[in-house]
Design a protein around this motif. Structure first.
Motif, PDB file in Angstrom:
ATOM      1  N   SER A 100      19.286  40.660  61.135  1.00 26.44           N
ATOM      2  CA  SER A 100      20.194  41.083  62.207  1.00 26.44           C
ATOM      3  C   SER A 100      21.336  41.947  61.672  1.00 26.44           C
ATOM      4  CB  SER A 100      20.773  39.860  62.926  1.00 26.44           C
ATOM      5  OG  SER A 100      21.806  39.257  62.139  1.00 26.44           O
ATOM      6  N   GLY A 101      21.485  41.989  60.361  1.00 25.95           N
ATOM      7  CA  GLY A 101      22.570  42.753  59.754  1.00 25.95           C
ATOM      8  C   GLY A 101      23.797  41.924  59.429  1.00 25.95           C
ATOM      9  N   ALA A 102      23.720  40.618  59.616  1.00 24.75           N
ATOM     10  CA  ALA A 102      24.864  39.752  59.317  1.00 24.75           C
ATOM     11  C   ALA A 102      25.188  39.809  57.824  1.00 24.75           C
ATOM     12  CB  ALA A 102      24.557  38.311  59.726  1.00 24.75           C
ATOM     13  N   GLU A 103      26.462  39.657  57.502  1.00 28.21           N
ATOM     14  CA  GLU A 103      26.900  39.656  56.107  1.00 28.21           C
ATOM     15  C   GLU A 103      26.444  38.366  55.427  1.00 28.21           C
ATOM     16  OE1 GLU A 103      30.979  39.564  53.413  1.00 28.21           O
ATOM     17  OE2 GLU A 103      31.141  39.802  55.590  1.00 28.21           O
ATOM     18  N   VAL A 104      25.633  38.511  54.389  1.00 34.33           N
ATOM     19  CA  VAL A 104      25.139  37.364  53.627  1.00 34.33           C
ATOM     20  C   VAL A 104      26.176  36.998  52.569  1.00 34.33           C
ATOM     21  CG1 VAL A 104      23.346  36.522  52.061  1.00 34.33           C
ATOM     22  CG2 VAL A 104      22.727  38.057  53.946  1.00 34.33           C
ATOM     23  N   GLY A 114      22.389  17.539  48.057  1.00 36.55           N
ATOM     24  CA  GLY A 114      21.254  17.235  48.916  1.00 36.55           C
ATOM     25  C   GLY A 114      20.633  18.369  49.683  1.00 36.55           C
ATOM     26  N   PRO A 115      21.356  18.985  50.621  1.00 41.54           N
ATOM     27  CA  PRO A 115      20.672  19.965  51.474  1.00 41.54           C
ATOM     28  C   PRO A 115      20.402  21.285  50.762  1.00 41.54           C
ATOM     29  CG  PRO A 115      23.000  19.896  52.024  1.00 41.54           C
ATOM     30  CD  PRO A 115      22.759  18.813  51.006  1.00 41.54           C
ATOM     31  N   ARG A 116      19.482  22.025  51.318  1.00 42.57           N
ATOM     32  CA  ARG A 116      19.254  23.422  50.944  1.00 42.57           C
ATOM     33  C   ARG A 116      20.030  24.210  51.988  1.00 42.57           C
ATOM     34  NH1 ARG A 116      16.011  26.812  48.256  1.00 42.57           N
ATOM     35  NH2 ARG A 116      15.040  28.556  49.331  1.00 42.57           N
ATOM     36  N   ASP A 117      20.854  25.177  51.554  1.00 40.89           N
ATOM     37  CA  ASP A 117      21.645  25.891  52.542  1.00 40.89           C
ATOM     38  C   ASP A 117      21.891  27.347  52.175  1.00 40.89           C
ATOM     39  OD1 ASP A 117      23.739  25.812  50.691  1.00 40.89           O
ATOM     40  OD2 ASP A 117      25.170  24.906  52.063  1.00 40.89           O
ATOM     41  N   CYS A 118      22.453  28.076  53.142  1.00 39.48           N
ATOM     42  CA  CYS A 118      22.821  29.476  52.971  1.00 39.48           C
ATOM     43  C   CYS A 118      24.099  29.707  53.764  1.00 39.48           C
ATOM     44  CB  CYS A 118      21.707  30.409  53.439  1.00 39.48           C
ATOM     45  SG  CYS A 118      21.332  30.311  55.209  1.00 39.48           S
ATOM     46  N   ALA A 119      24.697  30.891  53.591  1.00 31.49           N
ATOM     47  CA  ALA A 119      25.954  31.164  54.296  1.00 31.49           C
ATOM     48  C   ALA A 119      26.033  32.633  54.712  1.00 31.49           C
ATOM     49  CB  ALA A 119      27.146  30.805  53.414  1.00 31.49           C
ATOM     50  N   PHE A 120      26.645  32.847  55.868  1.00 36.71           N
ATOM     51  CA  PHE A 120      26.860  34.178  56.443  1.00 36.71           C
ATOM     52  C   PHE A 120      28.285  34.264  56.957  1.00 36.71           C
ATOM     53  CE2 PHE A 120      22.340  33.383  57.072  1.00 36.71           C
ATOM     54  CZ  PHE A 120      21.757  34.602  56.741  1.00 36.71           C
ATOM     55  N   ASP A 122      29.970  35.727  60.517  1.00 37.30           N
ATOM     56  CA  ASP A 122      29.640  36.296  61.820  1.00 37.30           C
ATOM     57  C   ASP A 122      30.387  37.629  61.945  1.00 37.30           C
ATOM     58  OD1 ASP A 122      32.258  35.831  62.763  1.00 37.30           O
ATOM     59  OD2 ASP A 122      31.661  34.289  64.186  1.00 37.30           O
ATOM     60  N   PRO A 123      30.168  38.407  63.003  1.00 40.03           N
ATOM     61  CA  PRO A 123      30.819  39.721  63.112  1.00 40.03           C
ATOM     62  C   PRO A 123      32.349  39.676  63.097  1.00 40.03           C
ATOM     63  CG  PRO A 123      29.008  39.578  64.658  1.00 40.03           C
ATOM     64  CD  PRO A 123      29.185  38.203  64.075  1.00 40.03           C
ATOM     65  N   SER A 124      32.943  38.519  63.393  1.00 43.21           N
ATOM     66  CA  SER A 124      34.403  38.388  63.369  1.00 43.21           C
ATOM     67  C   SER A 124      34.927  37.869  62.041  1.00 43.21           C
ATOM     68  CB  SER A 124      34.857  37.446  64.489  1.00 43.21           C
ATOM     69  OG  SER A 124      34.509  37.981  65.741  1.00 43.21           O
ATOM     70  N   GLY A 125      34.031  37.543  61.125  1.00 39.25           N
ATOM     71  CA  GLY A 125      34.434  37.049  59.812  1.00 39.25           C
ATOM     72  C   GLY A 125      34.423  35.544  59.658  1.00 39.25           C
ATOM     73  N   ASN A 126      33.998  34.813  60.697  1.00 39.64           N
ATOM     74  CA  ASN A 126      33.906  33.357  60.588  1.00 39.64           C
ATOM     75  C   ASN A 126      32.803  32.973  59.610  1.00 39.64           C
ATOM     76  OD1 ASN A 126      35.810  32.366  62.667  1.00 39.64           O
ATOM     77  ND2 ASN A 126      34.478  33.514  64.041  1.00 39.64           N
ATOM     78  N   LEU A 127      33.063  31.946  58.803  1.00 43.24           N
ATOM     79  CA  LEU A 127      32.066  31.432  57.878  1.00 43.24           C
ATOM     80  C   LEU A 127      31.078  30.557  58.633  1.00 43.24           C
ATOM     81  CD1 LEU A 127      30.892  30.897  55.068  1.00 43.24           C
ATOM     82  CD2 LEU A 127      32.654  29.139  54.765  1.00 43.24           C
ATOM     83  N   VAL A 128      29.801  30.877  58.503  1.00 45.20           N
ATOM     84  CA  VAL A 128      28.730  30.124  59.148  1.00 45.20           C
ATOM     85  C   VAL A 128      27.753  29.691  58.067  1.00 45.20           C
ATOM     86  CG1 VAL A 128      26.820  30.221  60.806  1.00 45.20           C
ATOM     87  CG2 VAL A 128      28.957  31.443  61.292  1.00 45.20           C
ATOM     88  N   ARG A 129      27.587  28.392  57.921  1.00 51.59           N
ATOM     89  CA  ARG A 129      26.616  27.850  56.966  1.00 51.59           C
ATOM     90  C   ARG A 129      25.431  27.300  57.765  1.00 51.59           C
ATOM     91  NH1 ARG A 129      28.651  28.035  52.015  1.00 51.59           N
ATOM     92  NH2 ARG A 129      26.863  26.945  51.163  1.00 51.59           N
ATOM     93  N   ILE A 130      24.261  27.385  57.165  1.00 50.86           N
ATOM     94  CA  ILE A 130      23.051  26.845  57.785  1.00 50.86           C
ATOM     95  C   ILE A 130      22.366  26.010  56.729  1.00 50.86           C
ATOM     96  CG2 ILE A 130      20.875  27.384  58.946  1.00 50.86           C
ATOM     97  CD1 ILE A 130      22.099  30.205  59.521  1.00 50.86           C
ATOM     98  N   ASN A 131      22.037  24.767  57.085  1.00 53.87           N
ATOM     99  CA  ASN A 131      21.380  23.920  56.077  1.00 53.87           C
ATOM    100  C   ASN A 131      20.122  23.284  56.616  1.00 53.87           C
ATOM    101  OD1 ASN A 131      21.925  21.271  57.185  1.00 53.87           O
ATOM    102  ND2 ASN A 131      23.992  21.381  56.378  1.00 53.87           N
ATOM    103  N   GLN A 132      19.359  22.799  55.670  1.00 54.45           N
ATOM    104  CA  GLN A 132      18.109  22.085  55.954  1.00 54.45           C
ATOM    105  C   GLN A 132      18.164  20.799  55.142  1.00 54.45           C
ATOM    106  OE1 GLN A 132      14.545  24.389  55.349  1.00 54.45           O
ATOM    107  NE2 GLN A 132      13.234  22.596  55.283  1.00 54.45           N
TER     108      GLN A 132
END
Length: 136
Positions: A100-104, A114-120, A122-132
C-alpha cells in the motif's frame, strides 16, 4: 458484571488518507461515517471483533482550538500511543500493508518475548505494530 472495550481512538491528520491505510491496507470495514461541521469521525472494525470499533478523527474534531492544537503537536512529533493489531498470517498482512506504500519501520521478526511482529507508520505518523501469536 461484564466489561469490554467498545471504542479506541486514533488521531490522524486526514481522515480520507487514513482510510487508505486502515480500511484498504489493513482490511478493516467502515462501520460509521459521521460529519459534524467541518470535521468527521469514521469508525472501523474487524468482523473478528464485532463489538470493538476504532474511531479515526482529526485533532480538532470535537475539541477546543487549544486542545486540538496540543493534540496536533503531539501527532506531528509522532509521540501519540501506538496501536497494536493481531493477525493469524503476519507475512501476508505485512506484504499487503507494504504494497500500500505505508512506511515500514520493522519487517517481520520473531521477538524474544514471544510474538512475531512488524511495524509501520500510518500516513499521519502513528506507530502501528502487527503481531502474530507464537506457534504452539
Amino acid at each position: 458484571m461484564n466489561i469490554s472495550l467498545q471504542y479506541c481512538h486514533i488521531t490522524v491528520n486526514d481522515v480520507d488518507e487514513a482510510l487508505g491505510f486502515y480500511r484498504d491496507a489493513l482490511g478493516l470495514e467502515v462501520r460509521n461515517d459521521v460529519a459534524s461541521g467541518d470535521h468527521r469521525w469514521v469508525t472501523l472494525g474487524s468482523p473478528a471483533q464485532p463489538g470493538l470499533e476504532i474511531v479515526i478523527s482529526e485533532p480538532h474534531a470535537g475539541r477546543s482550538q487549544a486542545d486540538g492544537d496540543a493534540l496536533q503537536e503531539l501527532l506531528t512529533k509522532g509521540v501519540l500511543p501506538m496501536v497494536v493489531f493481531r493477525t493469524d498470517d503476519l507475512d501476508s498482512t505485512f506484504e499487503k500493508v507494504r504494497a500500500s506504500g505505508a512506511e515500514v519501520l520493522q519487517e517481520p521478526i520473531d521477538q524474544p518475548w514471544g510474538p512475531r511482529d512488524c511495524a509501520f507508520r500510518d500516513p499521519s505518523g502513528n506507530l502501528v505494530r502487527i503481531n502474530q501469536a507464537p506457534a504452539a
